[in-house]
Write an enzyme that holds these catalytic residues in place. Sequence first.
Site, PDB file in Angstrom:
ATOM      1  N   ARG A  12       0.622  -1.367   0.063  1.00 10.67           N
ATOM      2  CA  ARG A  12       0.042   0.179   0.120  1.00 10.67           C
ATOM      3  C   ARG A  12       1.036   1.229   0.008  1.00 10.67           C
ATOM      4  O   ARG A  12       0.699   2.204  -0.878  1.00 10.67           O
ATOM      5  CB  ARG A  12      -0.738   0.031   1.180  1.00 10.67           C
ATOM      6  CG  ARG A  12      -2.155  -1.040   1.286  1.00 10.67           C
ATOM      7  CD  ARG A  12      -2.831  -1.287   0.329  1.00 10.67           C
ATOM      8  NE  ARG A  12      -3.550   0.114  -0.202  1.00 10.67           N
ATOM      9  CZ  ARG A  12      -4.118   0.505  -1.438  1.00 10.67           C
ATOM     10  NH1 ARG A  12      -3.893  -0.355  -2.523  1.00 10.67           N
ATOM     11  NH2 ARG A  12      -4.722   1.840  -1.449  1.00 10.67           N
ATOM     12  N   ILE A  13       1.792   1.337   0.885  1.00 10.88           N
ATOM     13  CA  ILE A  13       2.698   2.708   1.057  1.00 10.88           C
ATOM     14  C   ILE A  13       3.653   2.603  -0.334  1.00 10.88           C
ATOM     15  O   ILE A  13       3.938   3.754  -0.713  1.00 10.88           O
ATOM     16  CB  ILE A  13       3.280   2.877   2.142  1.00 10.88           C
ATOM     17  CG1 ILE A  13       2.176   2.617   3.688  1.00 10.88           C
ATOM     18  CG2 ILE A  13       4.077   3.803   2.386  1.00 10.88           C
ATOM     19  CD1 ILE A  13       1.556   3.800   3.583  1.00 10.88           C
ATOM     20  N   SER A 154       4.796   6.693  11.866  1.00 14.30           N
ATOM     21  CA  SER A 154       3.578   6.045  11.441  1.00 14.30           C
ATOM     22  C   SER A 154       2.750   7.238  10.832  1.00 14.30           C
ATOM     23  O   SER A 154       2.781   8.255  11.236  1.00 14.30           O
ATOM     24  CB  SER A 154       2.857   5.113  12.506  1.00 14.30           C
ATOM     25  OG  SER A 154       2.555   5.984  13.365  1.00 14.30           O
ATOM     26  N   CYS A 155       1.658   6.752  10.359  1.00 17.67           N
ATOM     27  CA  CYS A 155       0.641   7.510   9.646  1.00 17.67           C
ATOM     28  C   CYS A 155      -0.174   8.164  10.938  1.00 17.67           C
ATOM     29  O   CYS A 155      -0.571   9.601  10.880  1.00 17.67           O
ATOM     30  CB  CYS A 155      -0.464   6.760   8.774  1.00 17.67           C
ATOM     31  SG  CYS A 155      -1.168   5.414   9.597  1.00 17.67           S
ATOM     32  N   THR A 156      -0.395   7.473  11.851  1.00 14.86           N
ATOM     33  CA  THR A 156      -1.144   8.050  13.049  1.00 14.86           C
ATOM     34  C   THR A 156      -0.346   8.995  13.909  1.00 14.86           C
ATOM     35  O   THR A 156      -0.738  10.135  14.333  1.00 14.86           O
ATOM     36  CB  THR A 156      -1.742   7.141  14.104  1.00 14.86           C
ATOM     37  OG1 THR A 156      -0.798   6.000  14.238  1.00 14.86           O
ATOM     38  CG2 THR A 156      -2.892   6.474  13.200  1.00 14.86           C
ATOM     39  N   ARG A 200      -8.363 -10.352  15.843  1.00  9.02           N
ATOM     40  CA  ARG A 200      -8.628 -10.183  14.317  1.00  9.02           C
ATOM     41  C   ARG A 200      -8.795 -11.653  13.671  1.00  9.02           C
ATOM     42  O   ARG A 200      -8.528 -11.813  12.436  1.00  9.02           O
ATOM     43  CB  ARG A 200      -7.166  -9.873  14.132  1.00  9.02           C
ATOM     44  CG  ARG A 200      -7.051  -8.179  14.104  1.00  9.02           C
ATOM     45  CD  ARG A 200      -5.581  -7.684  13.718  1.00  9.02           C
ATOM     46  NE  ARG A 200      -4.775  -7.622  15.110  1.00  9.02           N
ATOM     47  CZ  ARG A 200      -3.409  -7.254  14.917  1.00  9.02           C
ATOM     48  NH1 ARG A 200      -2.840  -6.877  13.916  1.00  9.02           N
ATOM     49  NH2 ARG A 200      -2.747  -7.520  16.145  1.00  9.02           N
ATOM     50  N   LYS A 214       0.838   1.234  19.533  1.00  8.26           N
ATOM     51  CA  LYS A 214       2.116   1.752  20.357  1.00  8.26           C
ATOM     52  C   LYS A 214       2.013   3.425  20.094  1.00  8.26           C
ATOM     53  O   LYS A 214       3.146   3.888  20.141  1.00  8.26           O
ATOM     54  CB  LYS A 214       3.073   1.007  19.653  1.00  8.26           C
ATOM     55  CG  LYS A 214       3.255  -0.547  20.033  1.00  8.26           C
ATOM     56  CD  LYS A 214       4.450  -1.110  19.265  1.00  8.26           C
ATOM     57  CE  LYS A 214       4.683  -2.528  19.541  1.00  8.26           C
ATOM     58  NZ  LYS A 214       5.844  -3.160  19.202  1.00  8.26           N
ATOM     59  N   ARG A 236     -10.070  -0.789  14.681  1.00  9.79           N
ATOM     60  CA  ARG A 236     -10.350  -0.804  13.281  1.00  9.79           C
ATOM     61  C   ARG A 236     -11.823  -0.726  12.964  1.00  9.79           C
ATOM     62  O   ARG A 236     -12.646  -1.507  13.551  1.00  9.79           O
ATOM     63  CB  ARG A 236      -9.558  -2.097  12.751  1.00  9.79           C
ATOM     64  CG  ARG A 236      -8.137  -2.219  13.061  1.00  9.79           C
ATOM     65  CD  ARG A 236      -7.307  -1.421  12.211  1.00  9.79           C
ATOM     66  NE  ARG A 236      -6.076  -1.706  12.459  1.00  9.79           N
ATOM     67  CZ  ARG A 236      -5.219  -2.825  12.526  1.00  9.79           C
ATOM     68  NH1 ARG A 236      -5.618  -3.874  11.539  1.00  9.79           N
ATOM     69  NH2 ARG A 236      -3.799  -2.929  12.628  1.00  9.79           N
ATOM     70  N   ASN A 318      -4.676   7.830   5.688  1.00  8.27           N
ATOM     71  CA  ASN A 318      -3.625   7.047   6.317  1.00  8.27           C
ATOM     72  C   ASN A 318      -2.587   6.645   5.260  1.00  8.27           C
ATOM     73  O   ASN A 318      -1.384   6.197   5.484  1.00  8.27           O
ATOM     74  CB  ASN A 318      -3.929   5.825   7.340  1.00  8.27           C
ATOM     75  CG  ASN A 318      -5.285   5.098   6.700  1.00  8.27           C
ATOM     76  OD1 ASN A 318      -6.368   5.686   6.738  1.00  8.27           O
ATOM     77  ND2 ASN A 318      -4.753   3.980   6.211  1.00  8.27           N
TER      78      ASN A 318
END
Length: 339
Positions: A12-13, A154-156, A200, A214, A236, A318
């Site tokens: 994805r990235i 990270s994105c967040t 999950r 984290k 999620r 994100n």
Amino acid sequence: MTVRVAINGFGRIGRNVVRALYESGRRAEITVVAINELADAAGMAHLLKYDTSHGRFAWEVRQERDQLFVGDDAIRVLHEHSLQSLPWRELGVDVVLDCTGVYGSREHGEAHIAAGAKKVLFSHPGSNDLDATVVYGVNQDQLRAEHRIVSNASCTTNCIIPVIKLLDDAYGIESGTVTTIHSAMHDQQVIDAYHPDLRRTRAASQSIIPVDTKLAAGITRFFPQFNDRFEAIAVRVPTINVTAIDLSVTVKKPVKANEVNLLLQKAAQGAFHGIVDYTELPLVSVDFNHDPHSAIVDGTQTRVSGAHLIKTLVWCDNEWGFANRMLDTTLAMATVAFR
């Protein structure tokens, strides 16, 4: 100079980094010379061209033997399992963007360096012994020429750190909590199936699923004074892209909601332009898809309780926002190293 980049991991990235490079018009500054991905080249080309979240890529994409073409630009395709076997020296690679989500230690970074890369940028949080962790717009000016192995966080983290900094500088944060409302990710199941995390094991499209995060550690990495004073949880949700972060902080100075909004709006128009955006439109998550900002503050959701408890809602794409920050940090690393 043009920075010669190789991408390790074309998920994805990795794919969004290539798309963002071409869409943002920075090809004179960065050129992708190679992509290492274990998947077959035909699949790589197809997923670069057609994307469920971001639509069709405007550039022609084709694959010929061991090359991927974007327009007239040829990118060498590799399928190496071992970092030590990657031909970065032969290809004259300046910066490796490691987008695997698997590697993140100093040892992994050193393996890229030993293979001939000058610098390494991880697209995810790395170990504490990396040379630097960057949230672009906040601390990229701390990069030094000797910093070879860097994390883009990270994105967040990229989403929330600028907002925390703004609130802390203005009002003095005493403590805080963060709830990340994150779109589904590849480590979840389409239908119920086995996973070490029992939550999950459940179908991603059918439930809101709490997961470990984290993010609190990521916050205290940038703000050590908040050690043991920030906590984070994450869920999620059944969407495929865009994330919302609910940030609540207690502050030392009394404040009103309209003052908080004015602070964040001015920052979006000024010092954090291009990194933070601000809106009071009645928008929903899909409206922030393909937004290049790290953070978009939703001013309609700002609340203040008792003059000292601030609650804000911050959106981010994100994938797309973070991919754009990967490019920004790459150029920042190159600027201090190769000038």
